[in-house]
Design an enzyme around this catalytic site. Structure first.
Site, PDB file in Angstrom:
ATOM      1  N   CYS B  86     -54.401 -83.191-130.318  1.00 35.94           N
ATOM      2  CA  CYS B  86     -54.191 -84.589-129.927  1.00 35.94           C
ATOM      3  C   CYS B  86     -55.188 -84.988-128.834  1.00 35.94           C
ATOM      4  CB  CYS B  86     -52.731 -84.798-129.504  1.00 35.94           C
ATOM      5  SG  CYS B  86     -52.248 -86.537-129.495  1.00 35.94           S
ATOM      6  N   HIS B 203     -49.232 -82.344-134.018  1.00 39.58           N
ATOM      7  CA  HIS B 203     -48.835 -81.337-133.029  1.00 39.58           C
ATOM      8  C   HIS B 203     -48.174 -80.101-133.636  1.00 39.58           C
ATOM      9  CE1 HIS B 203     -49.466 -83.755-129.350  1.00 39.58           C
ATOM     10  NE2 HIS B 203     -49.267 -84.774-130.152  1.00 39.58           N
ATOM     11  N   GLU B 205     -47.587 -77.381-132.109  1.00 39.92           N
ATOM     12  CA  GLU B 205     -46.725 -76.765-131.078  1.00 39.92           C
ATOM     13  C   GLU B 205     -45.356 -77.441-130.992  1.00 39.92           C
ATOM     14  OE1 GLU B 205     -48.803 -79.059-130.562  1.00 39.92           O
ATOM     15  OE2 GLU B 205     -48.378 -80.225-128.765  1.00 39.92           O
TER      16      GLU B 205
END
Lengths: 82, 228
Positions: B86, B203, B205
């Protein structure tokens, strides 16, 4: 000296912000406008710096930080302190 | 594997990355403040998401001049793995470590939702462990993720297998309807020519534990580490 820097999206780069504003103008009945491009305006004060040097500093500032050459283009004016 | 997780003023996904590396995958992880100038002893670097320097000027434009970024450049030049997620992706393009630019989403909105990604080309360590025949469900959350390259650059990226992920339908069709933000070629992630630097807008994560709604992001980290 004062530097006035104008940064605009490069020709051919889509400018969704500009086209949205252009559409809004049209919706308001403000005619005769065919293309709206949105950019940035940056003012820098360069106290005691001679004109030639001010141009050099402003060019370096644009090339290294203020402008992304992939998507933007710029021009600037150098004005005497008023 | 020992991960450096960079922290800029305004980073906000640094702890999510730490959680995945340290607590889910049980690898080593350490936060590295952006004023530091060394990455000695690390095997991989994560540049996390967030709003470094408040996104002032352009997303990533100021963070790229932080002292740590010189170390990241040197680390990448030596073949070290660098993952920018990002805002981290935005920092990498501003730093010239990845081609192109990330501009405002075509609808000018901040878009926060799940998307499906199709991995391409197993030639990079980030996608080597992924199944190229399926899609991965990850969240996206950004306002400037509209990936822009010239048609000539796009052809170069395709020729050199640098497109790592594209936005797709759940079934894996890469069509305009699956493109959330206007990115050219539905591109969600690209690698450098050497394939050791990945920039990715969605994302992984935030999709590494079942409680978060998807564990599809885990595969990318596992691929980086070289475990299955």
């Amino acid at each position: 000296m004062k530097a006035q820097v104008y940064i605009t999206p490069k020709a051919g780069i889509l400018d969704p912000e500009g086209s949205t504003v252009g559409q809004a103008l049209k919706n308001l009945g403000i005619g005769g406008v065919s293309d709206v491009r949105m950019g940035k305006y940056i003012e820098m004060t360069l106290p005691g710096v001679p004109r030639k040097q001010a141009e050099k500093i402003t060019t370096e500032a644009c090339d290294r930080l203020l402008v992304n050459p992939n998507i933007e283009t710029y021009r600037f004016d150098i004005l005497e302190d008023s | 594997m020992r991960f450096a997780i960079l922290v800029f003023p305004g980073s906000n996904c640094d702890h999510d990355a730490y959680q995945v590396v340290r607590h889910v995958l049980k690898e080593e992880a350490e936060f590295v403040w952006h004023r530091q100038d060394s990455l000695d002893g690390f095997d991989a670097v994560i540049i996390p998401g967030g709003f470094s320097y408040g996104d002032y000027l352009r997303s990533g434009a100021i963070a790229r001049f932080s002292p740590i970024m010189q170390a990241v450049q040197a680390f990448a030049n030596q073949g070290g793995l660098v993952l920018g997620i990002c805002n981290g992706f935005q920092v990498l393009v501003e730093a010239g470590m990845l081609p192109g630019a990330l501009v405002h989403n075509h609808n000018l909105r901040f878009i926060s939702r799940m998307v499906h990604l199709k991995p391409e080309n197993g030639g990079s360590p980030f996608t080597a462990g992924l199944d190229l025949d399926r899609t991965y469900k990850l969240p996206m959350a950004h306002q400037s993720g509209n990936y822009l390259v010239s048609p000539a650059e796009l052809a170069e990226l395709e020729k050199h297998g640098q497109i790592a992920f594209r936005y797709a339908t759940r079934e894996g069709k890469i069509v305009p309807e699956a493109n959330p933000n206007g990115s050219c070629g539905n591109i969600a992630g690209v690698v450098n020519r050497e394939k050791n630097v990945l920039g990715l807008m969605p994302h992984p994560e935030r999709a590494a534990e079942a409680i978060l709604g998807s564990i599809d992001g885990l595969a990318l980290f596992k691929s980086m580490i070289g475990i299955s």
